[in-house]
Design an enzyme around this catalytic site. Structure first.
Site, PDB file in Angstrom:
ATOM      1  N   ASN A  56      46.383  46.334  42.878  1.00 36.90           N
ATOM      2  CA  ASN A  56      46.694  46.508  44.676  1.00 36.90           C
ATOM      3  C   ASN A  56      47.865  45.855  44.954  1.00 36.90           C
ATOM      4  O   ASN A  56      48.073  44.546  44.881  1.00 36.90           O
ATOM      5  CB  ASN A  56      45.345  45.625  45.120  1.00 36.90           C
ATOM      6  N   GLY A  80      44.952  35.417  46.080  1.00 41.38           N
ATOM      7  CA  GLY A  80      46.384  34.863  46.362  1.00 41.38           C
ATOM      8  C   GLY A  80      46.561  33.393  46.314  1.00 41.38           C
ATOM      9  O   GLY A  80      47.721  32.835  46.701  1.00 41.38           O
ATOM     10  N   SER A 135      43.174  35.836  42.009  1.00 37.50           N
ATOM     11  CA  SER A 135      44.168  35.252  41.054  1.00 37.50           C
ATOM     12  C   SER A 135      43.749  35.118  39.671  1.00 37.50           C
ATOM     13  O   SER A 135      43.840  34.466  38.794  1.00 37.50           O
ATOM     14  CB  SER A 135      43.986  33.637  41.412  1.00 37.50           C
ATOM     15  N   LYS A 143      49.211  46.072  47.742  1.00 36.79           N
ATOM     16  CA  LYS A 143      49.531  45.504  48.880  1.00 36.79           C
ATOM     17  C   LYS A 143      50.744  45.972  49.765  1.00 36.79           C
ATOM     18  O   LYS A 143      51.229  47.109  49.375  1.00 36.79           O
ATOM     19  CB  LYS A 143      49.344  43.948  49.081  1.00 36.79           C
TER      20      LYS A 143
END
Ligand code: PEP
Length: 251
Positions: free
Chosen positions: A11, A172, A211, A13
């Site tokens: 992803n 994250g 993570s 983002k």
């Protein structure tokens, strides 16, 4: 061990522009095209989908959208419908925690999006996960179970579903869930499917996200209910993402 094919999905983002995203896709393709026994998916920003779907056409790397509208074409400024994605993507992420938190998406909204995606022939990658406050109360399993059940209201195309368990506190932050925590919660997700569609429970893929990196992927993948990973930060570096693919590959 199960016979479910693992999935490594990236992803991206709100990162990369058309040029850098296309380059990243080319690099991932060069490093990972030959990895077998694993489904590889990249989810770039909408603006790059045309370019990247051309780069990856005919390859083993699939393209996904990061979001999709539940509505058909019409007066929905800034939204992207499933028909606009036709021919560009095979998958669509729905219900990512950032959209739930920042865009106010409810589980009912997520359910509508998941149904719209699969009705258009896409595979929905449906995200659920508890935040730190919920985890501290010890109610994570009950929370995720309810969130997933609500997000699957009216859903029936079980072959077109991938679930991603992504604890918000691990996204994250560099602090991944332990493999035991991730196993417990991916099993909770599978139990929800077992309740709603018993025949689908053993075949639906349930990913862990939060993570994930090349240092923790292998241990996560040893867990019986973890069928791969949804990856944010580490999917933006071709060499790191390709290591995750290699770890899940049967090559
Ligand atoms: C994500 O946003 O889906 C995610 C898992 O991010 P990260 O890997 O950066 O934690």
């Amino acid at each position: 061990m199960t016979d479910r094919t693992p999935v490594i999905a990236g992803n991206w983002k709100m990162n990369t522009d058309v040029e850098s995203g296309t380059k990243l896709a080319e690099e991932i393709l060069a490093l990972s095209a030959s990895a077998s026994g694993v489904e590889k998916i990249v989810c770039p920003p909408f603006i790059s989908l045309t370019s990247i779907s051309q780069v990856l056409a005919g390859s083993s790397v699939r393209v996904g959208a990061q979001n999709v509208s539940a509505n058909g074409n019409g007066a929905f400024t800034g939204e992207v419908s499933t028909s606009m994605l036709n021919g560009l993507v095979s998958h669509a992420i729905v219900g990512h925690s950032e959209r739930r938190a920042m865009n106010g998406e409810t589980s009912a909204d997520v359910a509508s999006k998941a149904i719209a995606a699969v009705d258009a022939g896409l595979v929905a990658i449906l995200c659920v996960g508890e935040d730190l406050g919920v985890r501290k109360t010890g109610e994570a399993a009950a929370f995720v179970s309810a969130q997933l059940e609500e997000s699957l209201a009216g859903f029936s195309q079980w072959d077109s579903l991938i679930i991603a368990y992504e604890p918000v506190w691990a996204i994250g932050t560099g602090e991944a869930a332990t493999s035991d925590q991730a196993q417990e919660m991916t099993a909770v997700c599978r139990d929800v499917v077992r309740k709603l569609a018993p025949d689908a429970a053993d075949s639906v893929r349930v990913l862990y996200g939060g993570s994930v990196n090349s240092g923790n992927i292998s241990e996560l993948l040893t867990q019986p209910d973890i069928d791969g990973a949804l990856v944010g930060g580490a999917s933006l570096k071709a060499d790191e993402f390709s290591k995750l693919i290699a770890a899940a590959s049967s090559n």
